[in-house]
Motif scaffolding. Sequence first.
Motif, PDB file in Angstrom:
ATOM      1  N   HIS A  86       0.877  -1.169   0.000  1.00  0.00           N
ATOM      2  CA  HIS A  86       0.000   0.000   0.000  1.00  0.00           C
ATOM      3  C   HIS A  86       0.912   1.215   0.000  1.00  0.00           C
ATOM      4  O   HIS A  86       1.874   1.279   0.774  1.00  0.00           O
ATOM      5  N   PRO A  87       0.693   2.199  -0.869  1.00  0.00           N
ATOM      6  CA  PRO A  87       1.590   3.358  -0.938  1.00  0.00           C
ATOM      7  C   PRO A  87       1.853   3.970   0.436  1.00  0.00           C
ATOM      8  O   PRO A  87       0.970   4.033   1.289  1.00  0.00           O
ATOM      9  N   PHE A  88       3.080   4.428   0.630  1.00  0.00           N
ATOM     10  CA  PHE A  88       3.479   5.067   1.874  1.00  0.00           C
ATOM     11  C   PHE A  88       3.104   6.550   1.824  1.00  0.00           C
ATOM     12  O   PHE A  88       2.937   7.124   0.760  1.00  0.00           O
ATOM     13  N   GLY A  89       2.976   7.156   3.002  1.00  0.00           N
ATOM     14  CA  GLY A  89       2.674   8.584   3.057  1.00  0.00           C
ATOM     15  C   GLY A  89       1.634   8.906   4.102  1.00  0.00           C
ATOM     16  O   GLY A  89       1.693   8.430   5.241  1.00  0.00           O
ATOM     17  N   ARG A 101      11.330   8.383  -8.486  1.00  0.00           N
ATOM     18  CA  ARG A 101      11.084   7.336  -9.484  1.00  0.00           C
ATOM     19  C   ARG A 101      10.150   6.236  -8.956  1.00  0.00           C
ATOM     20  O   ARG A 101       9.841   5.294  -9.694  1.00  0.00           O
ATOM     21  N   ASN A 102       9.774   6.335  -7.698  1.00  0.00           N
ATOM     22  CA  ASN A 102       9.030   5.263  -7.033  1.00  0.00           C
ATOM     23  C   ASN A 102       7.570   5.673  -6.825  1.00  0.00           C
ATOM     24  O   ASN A 102       7.284   6.556  -6.016  1.00  0.00           O
ATOM     25  N   PRO A 103       6.625   5.049  -7.517  1.00  0.00           N
ATOM     26  CA  PRO A 103       5.222   5.459  -7.400  1.00  0.00           C
ATOM     27  C   PRO A 103       4.623   5.213  -6.028  1.00  0.00           C
ATOM     28  O   PRO A 103       3.563   5.764  -5.713  1.00  0.00           O
ATOM     29  N   HIS A 104       5.279   4.409  -5.188  1.00  0.00           N
ATOM     30  CA  HIS A 104       4.751   4.119  -3.854  1.00  0.00           C
ATOM     31  C   HIS A 104       5.400   4.965  -2.764  1.00  0.00           C
ATOM     32  O   HIS A 104       5.044   4.829  -1.589  1.00  0.00           O
ATOM     33  N   ALA A 105       6.355   5.816  -3.123  1.00  0.00           N
ATOM     34  CA  ALA A 105       7.054   6.619  -2.126  1.00  0.00           C
ATOM     35  C   ALA A 105       6.196   7.789  -1.663  1.00  0.00           C
ATOM     36  O   ALA A 105       5.317   8.273  -2.377  1.00  0.00           O
ATOM     37  N   TRP A 106       6.474   8.261  -0.470  1.00  0.00           N
ATOM     38  CA  TRP A 106       5.769   9.410   0.095  1.00  0.00           C
ATOM     39  C   TRP A 106       6.315  10.699  -0.511  1.00  0.00           C
ATOM     40  O   TRP A 106       5.571  11.516  -1.044  1.00  0.00           O
ATOM     41  N   PHE A 163      16.433  13.600   7.745  1.00  0.00           N
ATOM     42  CA  PHE A 163      15.687  12.663   8.579  1.00  0.00           C
ATOM     43  C   PHE A 163      14.487  12.109   7.822  1.00  0.00           C
ATOM     44  O   PHE A 163      13.878  12.802   6.997  1.00  0.00           O
ATOM     45  N   CYS A 164      14.112  10.866   8.129  1.00  0.00           N
ATOM     46  CA  CYS A 164      12.830  10.345   7.663  1.00  0.00           C
ATOM     47  C   CYS A 164      11.742  10.810   8.639  1.00  0.00           C
ATOM     48  O   CYS A 164      12.031  11.411   9.671  1.00  0.00           O
ATOM     49  N   SER A 165      10.496  10.525   8.310  1.00  0.00           N
ATOM     50  CA  SER A 165       9.372  10.887   9.175  1.00  0.00           C
ATOM     51  C   SER A 165       8.489   9.674   9.425  1.00  0.00           C
ATOM     52  O   SER A 165       8.338   8.827   8.543  1.00  0.00           O
ATOM     53  N   PRO A 166       7.906   9.563  10.607  1.00  0.00           N
ATOM     54  CA  PRO A 166       6.892   8.532  10.819  1.00  0.00           C
ATOM     55  C   PRO A 166       5.764   8.710   9.801  1.00  0.00           C
ATOM     56  O   PRO A 166       5.424   9.836   9.443  1.00  0.00           O
ATOM     57  N   GLY A 167       5.213   7.633   9.309  1.00  0.00           N
ATOM     58  CA  GLY A 167       4.197   7.750   8.266  1.00  0.00           C
ATOM     59  C   GLY A 167       3.226   6.591   8.280  1.00  0.00           C
ATOM     60  O   GLY A 167       2.969   5.977   9.322  1.00  0.00           O
ATOM     61  N   GLU A 168       2.692   6.280   7.113  1.00  0.00           N
ATOM     62  CA  GLU A 168       1.699   5.222   6.956  1.00  0.00           C
ATOM     63  C   GLU A 168       2.066   4.353   5.761  1.00  0.00           C
ATOM     64  O   GLU A 168       2.732   4.803   4.830  1.00  0.00           O
ATOM     65  N   GLY A 169       1.579   3.135   5.787  1.00  0.00           N
ATOM     66  CA  GLY A 169       1.784   2.230   4.667  1.00  0.00           C
ATOM     67  C   GLY A 169       1.673   0.788   5.109  1.00  0.00           C
ATOM     68  O   GLY A 169       1.579   0.491   6.305  1.00  0.00           O
ATOM     69  N   GLY A 170       1.668  -0.116   4.146  1.00  0.00           N
ATOM     70  CA  GLY A 170       1.592  -1.537   4.442  1.00  0.00           C
ATOM     71  C   GLY A 170       2.309  -2.345   3.374  1.00  0.00           C
ATOM     72  O   GLY A 170       2.332  -1.953   2.204  1.00  0.00           O
ATOM     73  N   VAL A 171       2.905  -3.458   3.779  1.00  0.00           N
ATOM     74  CA  VAL A 171       3.595  -4.364   2.855  1.00  0.00           C
ATOM     75  C   VAL A 171       3.293  -5.801   3.275  1.00  0.00           C
ATOM     76  O   VAL A 171       3.229  -6.108   4.476  1.00  0.00           O
ATOM     77  N   ALA A 172       3.108  -6.675   2.292  1.00  0.00           N
ATOM     78  CA  ALA A 172       2.903  -8.095   2.571  1.00  0.00           C
ATOM     79  C   ALA A 172       3.744  -8.930   1.617  1.00  0.00           C
ATOM     80  O   ALA A 172       3.920  -8.571   0.449  1.00  0.00           O
TER      81      ALA A 172
END
Length: 392
Positions: A11-14, A168-173, A198-207
Amino acid sequence: MNVAIVGIGIHPFGRHPGVSGLAQGAYAARQALADAGIGWADVECAFGGSMAAGNADTLVSDLGLTGLPFVNVRNGCATGGSALAMADRAIRSGDHDVVLAVGFDKHPPGAFNADPEDSGLGRWYGETGLMLTTQFFGMKIQRYMHDYGISAAALAKVAAKAFRNGARNPHAWRRQALTEEEIAGSPMISHPLTKFMFCSPGEGGVALLLCRGDRARRFTSRPVYLSAVSLKTRRFGSFEVFSPWLAPRRADGPGGPGGPGGPGGPTAEAARAAFETAGLGPKDVDVRQLQDTESGAEIMHMAETGFCKDGEQEALIRAGATEIGGTMPVNTDGGCLANGEPIGASGLRQVYESVLQLRGAAGDRQVPGGPRVAFTHVYGAPGISSCAVLTR
């Protein structure tokens, strides 16, 4: 017994208002099932994790009440890597043939709201501000830069690469490239790390759907094999997030027994164990995904995982070695810096990207030359590391 990855889903991140973390995990799981061409009823066991979005086992309410064993995993930022390790063991033990590893999260904006007492620390640790991981990682990279001559310019180059790859990544935030000057000139958060380092806390899912290697071609014509996965924790004297101390005597050189670059830290041990199990070494790897919660982490982890010696990162980064077309590509999907970090999903995202790369299906960010070996590394508090070697 070999283990293969035969289905992947993301699921896209962000940020996704109105979409729960559980729903994002279920979306990723359905994608993985579809990728393997099977149904939920065919899955025999599952391991899943989330830090802030509920128990992963409750996905059965959405996916189907089939009675399968579903184990919740919670292991800091190494949650996804830990779920993968347990899924791998469930197959290698002979207990199950088809297993799902899933991770998701939905963190609110702002820093992680960690409680020091959850990590065996006194309230004083939070009162000093060090439960803010930005503070810890600023201290850790300062020490490493001092010991090994790494410049602040290298930190900006790492972040700029991440945002270029993320674009280049369609699933990146974060999908907008930033210049090194924009990154270096952004507000200072914890010296020497600026806002865009820094990165940031976010949302997403991977299986990920795993199966016995000898049955992989029943599900896909392009199996990727999980040749090894290793999970390690810290030893005495290790200098880790939420475990911020050093032994009075720093053995084994400047890095100490488990300090930045030290030979005994959990990342170094997990990487060595994974390579030994796989019968391969760092020189055999074509594409690498390394934990980069901030720019300095990627630099330190390059050495800790064995891809270079401490201090060599500066020259490698300047020469473009870690770029997609370089001699040792790192974080081809933008890493945590571009994707953000939904804790439960982050380590599995690395494996998702590695499978795409080994399938030759990564699109604009595909590593040239037909990569055959990939490596992933995830690191979590208070000193937990999981490394995996994937082959085709």
